[in-house]
Scaffold this active site. Structure first.
Site, short mmCIF file in Angstrom:
data_model
loop_
_atom_site.label_atom_id
_atom_site.label_comp_id
_atom_site.label_asym_id
_atom_site.label_seq_id
_atom_site.Cartn_x
_atom_site.Cartn_y
_atom_site.Cartn_z
N ARG A 110 0.84 -1.19 0.00
CA ARG A 110 0.00 0.00 0.00
C ARG A 110 0.87 1.23 0.00
NH1 ARG A 110 -4.82 0.50 4.23
NH2 ARG A 110 -3.21 0.12 5.76
N THR A 114 -1.25 7.45 -0.63
CA THR A 114 -2.50 7.35 -1.40
C THR A 114 -3.36 6.17 -0.95
OG1 THR A 114 -1.51 5.86 -3.01
CG2 THR A 114 -1.30 8.22 -3.46
N ASP A 206 -1.17 -3.86 12.34
CA ASP A 206 -0.66 -4.29 11.03
C ASP A 206 -0.40 -5.80 11.09
OD1 ASP A 206 1.07 -2.96 8.44
OD2 ASP A 206 1.51 -5.02 9.04
N ASP A 209 3.22 -6.92 10.37
CA ASP A 209 4.13 -6.59 11.49
C ASP A 209 3.88 -7.49 12.69
OD1 ASP A 209 5.50 -4.60 10.18
OD2 ASP A 209 4.20 -2.99 10.89
#
Ligand code: URA
Length: 215
Positions: A110, A114, A206, A209
């Site tokens: 990603r 944006t 995340d 992560d």
């Protein structure tokens, strides 16, 4: 298996074992090794649900007691496509249950500004058009990455596609369903919303992560 349907395209696998394990995964104190193990266990349960309607046939066999016409999988060819990198956490459990499935990978990240997906890797079986495709990605957040991934799979010929994700946001479901109304989504929970960084709230942070201890 306990499931509920919030919409035609969405199956929520809200089995007590799934919800219990998901709560442990959400806890920020859960270490990476435990997080990965829980994800593998939940993916087994999600695999069970996504494979529920695999076509069956029968085969004559002999038990020690009698001959019987026994149910057996019709040999529908499967491919599990993992969206890198967090998809690999779901892939393991899926392969435990469906060991002969082929595996494809799509690498997308990603863009943090944006939130749009950028593709950097793709490798899928050449006969993907003849296979049932199960796409795995733990988080359906904005829906941008997974929508882009499935558009690419369709360009390669994929027709029979299902999406398995651990956690979903309403925004992602809406966006994804608009773009891919033909794809059934299987998820363990639908959370409240996305925050301004595109993270699912309350979510689990995340997923990549958390799995790999990279933060
Ligand atoms: N991806 C993640 O890993 N977590 C989120 O909350 C959203 C996207």
């Amino acid at each position: 298996m306990s499931t509920s349907k919030l919409s035609k395209n969405l199956t929520v696998v809200d089995h007590p074992l799934v919800l219990h394990k998901l709560t442990l995964m959400r806890d920020k104190h859960t270490p990476s090794a435990v997080f990965r193990q829980l994800l593998r266990e939940i993916s087994l349960l999600l695999a069970y649900e996504v494979s529920r309607d695999l076509p069956m046939t029968t085969q004559t066999i002999e038990t020690p007691v009698a001959e019987m016409e026994a149910p057996i999988l019709k040999g529908k060819k499967l491919v599990i496509v993992s969206i890198l990198r967090a998809g690999n956490g779901l892939l393991e459990g899926m392969l435990d249950l469906m060991p002969s499935a082929r595996v494809g990978h799509i690498g997308l990240y990603r863009n943090p500004d944006t939130l749009q997906p950028v593709e950097y890797y793709m490798k899928v079986p050449v006969d993907i058009a003849e296979r049932r495709v199960i796409v795995v990605d733990p988080m359906l957040a904005t829906g941008n990455s997974v929508s882009a991934a499935i558009t690419r799979l369709k360009e390669k010929g994929a027709k029979d596609i299902r999406l398995v994700c651990l956690l979903s946001a309403p925004e992602g479901i809406e966006r994804f369903t608009k773009e891919h109304p033909d794809v059934q989504i299987y998820t363990a929970a639908v959370d409240s919303h996305l925050n301004s960084h595109g993270y699912i709230v309350p979510g689990l942070g995340d997923a990549g992560d958390r799995m790999f201890g990279t933060k």
